[in-house]
Write a protein that holds these residues in place. Structure first.
Motif, PDB file in Angstrom:
ATOM      1  N   ALA A 287       0.804  -1.216   0.000  1.00 46.54           N
ATOM      2  CA  ALA A 287       0.000   0.000   0.000  1.00 46.54           C
ATOM      3  C   ALA A 287       0.837   1.265   0.000  1.00 46.54           C
ATOM      4  CB  ALA A 287      -0.945   0.005   1.207  1.00 46.54           C
ATOM      5  N   GLY A 288       2.162   1.120   0.107  1.00 47.48           N
ATOM      6  CA  GLY A 288       3.056   2.272   0.059  1.00 47.48           C
ATOM      7  C   GLY A 288       3.416   2.639  -1.366  1.00 47.48           C
ATOM      8  N   GLY A 289       4.133   3.741  -1.526  1.00 44.19           N
ATOM      9  CA  GLY A 289       4.424   4.258  -2.868  1.00 44.19           C
ATOM     10  C   GLY A 289       5.181   3.295  -3.750  1.00 44.19           C
ATOM     11  N   ILE A 290       6.268   2.710  -3.254  1.00 43.23           N
ATOM     12  CA  ILE A 290       7.040   1.763  -4.056  1.00 43.23           C
ATOM     13  C   ILE A 290       6.233   0.493  -4.283  1.00 43.23           C
ATOM     14  CG2 ILE A 290       9.101   0.298  -4.084  1.00 43.23           C
ATOM     15  CD1 ILE A 290      10.593   2.552  -2.654  1.00 43.23           C
ATOM     16  N   GLY A 291       5.491   0.049  -3.266  1.00 42.06           N
ATOM     17  CA  GLY A 291       4.670  -1.152  -3.413  1.00 42.06           C
ATOM     18  C   GLY A 291       3.623  -1.007  -4.495  1.00 42.06           C
ATOM     19  N   ILE A 292       2.943   0.131  -4.524  1.00 42.70           N
ATOM     20  CA  ILE A 292       1.925   0.375  -5.558  1.00 42.70           C
ATOM     21  C   ILE A 292       2.562   0.400  -6.940  1.00 42.70           C
ATOM     22  CG2 ILE A 292       0.262   2.050  -6.462  1.00 42.70           C
ATOM     23  CD1 ILE A 292      -0.140   2.981  -3.523  1.00 42.70           C
ATOM     24  N   ALA A 293       3.682   1.128  -7.063  1.00 39.80           N
ATOM     25  CA  ALA A 293       4.350   1.226  -8.369  1.00 39.80           C
ATOM     26  C   ALA A 293       4.835  -0.138  -8.836  1.00 39.80           C
ATOM     27  CB  ALA A 293       5.518   2.201  -8.280  1.00 39.80           C
ATOM     28  N   ALA A 294       5.360  -0.947  -7.920  1.00 36.61           N
ATOM     29  CA  ALA A 294       5.817  -2.290  -8.297  1.00 36.61           C
ATOM     30  C   ALA A 294       4.651  -3.168  -8.711  1.00 36.61           C
ATOM     31  CB  ALA A 294       6.574  -2.926  -7.135  1.00 36.61           C
TER      32      ALA A 294
ATOM     33  N   LYS B 251      -7.708   0.252  -1.117  1.00 36.43           N
ATOM     34  CA  LYS B 251      -7.703   1.548  -1.798  1.00 36.43           C
ATOM     35  C   LYS B 251      -6.502   1.676  -2.721  1.00 36.43           C
ATOM     36  CE  LYS B 251      -7.890   6.519  -0.846  1.00 36.43           C
ATOM     37  NZ  LYS B 251      -7.951   7.560   0.226  1.00 36.43           N
ATOM     38  N   ALA B 252      -5.336   1.271  -2.236  1.00 36.57           N
ATOM     39  CA  ALA B 252      -4.113   1.384  -3.027  1.00 36.57           C
ATOM     40  C   ALA B 252      -4.146   0.493  -4.258  1.00 36.57           C
ATOM     41  CB  ALA B 252      -2.898   1.040  -2.169  1.00 36.57           C
TER      42      ALA B 252
END
Length: 256
Positions: free
Chosen positions: A14-21, A44-45
């Protein structure tokens, strides 16, 4: 579609790098198992991630039984784990060592180091049986350098790099590769937290100072980190293991 039908497990999803990955692997055809602490932020993410198959799982990565459970649920759902992005992390509070608290140190190490260790412990067991797999651990340039006020974070990320090297050696005979990414500041919510921790109400000044310390004069984007993660997970990196990769806009070139 180099990851078509491959199973990719991502923590800190749900964090920025996790979502992008998650988005990057989904675009390459992967099936995803996505782990974060709480269900609502995770849902949500991941709403914008168009994956062939998405399994959403909640876990506190600092608790061994919960890590064991998310790994088992992924294996039960998909039958295997091809890629593990060991990404969950926290920055903790800014305090000099003489003011550092045991509670903060333990909280940061619990997520960043023990969480990474538990993930490796249970995922590598599956990959060892498969005789195949790729792991990318999220370290940090804080795992290579010191940073005043961030002793807990810096020490925890140095430990991640040590785990990364050791895991790669232990898995070399089983067709499993283990690498790490070591970003400088990334333009995500975590950096907003670090900026606030560093300078309180003057967070914008902190951002200006942090970006000025990077030769390219900016933070990385989460997507730039995800691109490196995808590469290291792919067959294009088939002879790379036990390495950590700075992705820091040239910042590492200013140190030994």
């Amino acid at each position: 579609m180099q990851f078509e039908n491959k199973v990719v497990l991502i923590t800190g999803a749900a964090g920025g790098i996790g979502i992008a990955a998650a988005k990057a692997f989904a675009e390459e055809g992967a099936k995803l198992a996505l782990v974060d602490l709480k269900q609502e932020p995770l849902e949500k993410a991941m709403a914008s991630v168009d994956a062939k198959d998405k399994l959403l799982l909640t876990a506190n990565v600092a608790v061994e039984d919960e890590v064991k459970a998310y790994v088992q649920k992924t294996k039960e759902h998909y039958g295997r784990i091809d890629v593990f992005i060991n990404n969950a992390g926290v920055n903790g509070e800014f305090k000099n060592i003489t003011e550092q608290t045991e509670e903060n140190f333990n909280n940061v190490f619990g997520v960043n180091t023990m969480g990474a260790f538990f993930g490796l412990k249970y995922v590598l067991e599956i990959m060892k049986e498969q005789k195949a797999g790729a792991v990318v651990n999220t370290a940090s340039n804080g795992g290579l350098l010191g940073a005043p006020g961030m002793s807990a974070y810096v020490a925890s990320k140095h430990a991640v790099i040590g785990l990364n090297k050791t895991a790669a050696l232990e898995m070399a005979d089983f067709g499993v590769r283990v690498n790490a990414v070591a970003p400088s500041g990334v333009n995500t919510q975590m950096m907003r937290s670090i900026e606030k921790n560093a300078m309180g109400d003057n967070a914008e000044e902190a951002r200006t100072a942090f970006e000025a310390s990077v030769p390219m004069n900016r933070y990385a984007t989460a997507e730039e980190i995800a691109d490196l993660i995808v590469f290291l997970s792919s067959e294009k990196a088939s002879f790379i293991s036990g390495s950590y990769y700075r992705i820091d806009g040239g910042q590492g070139a200013t140190s030994v």
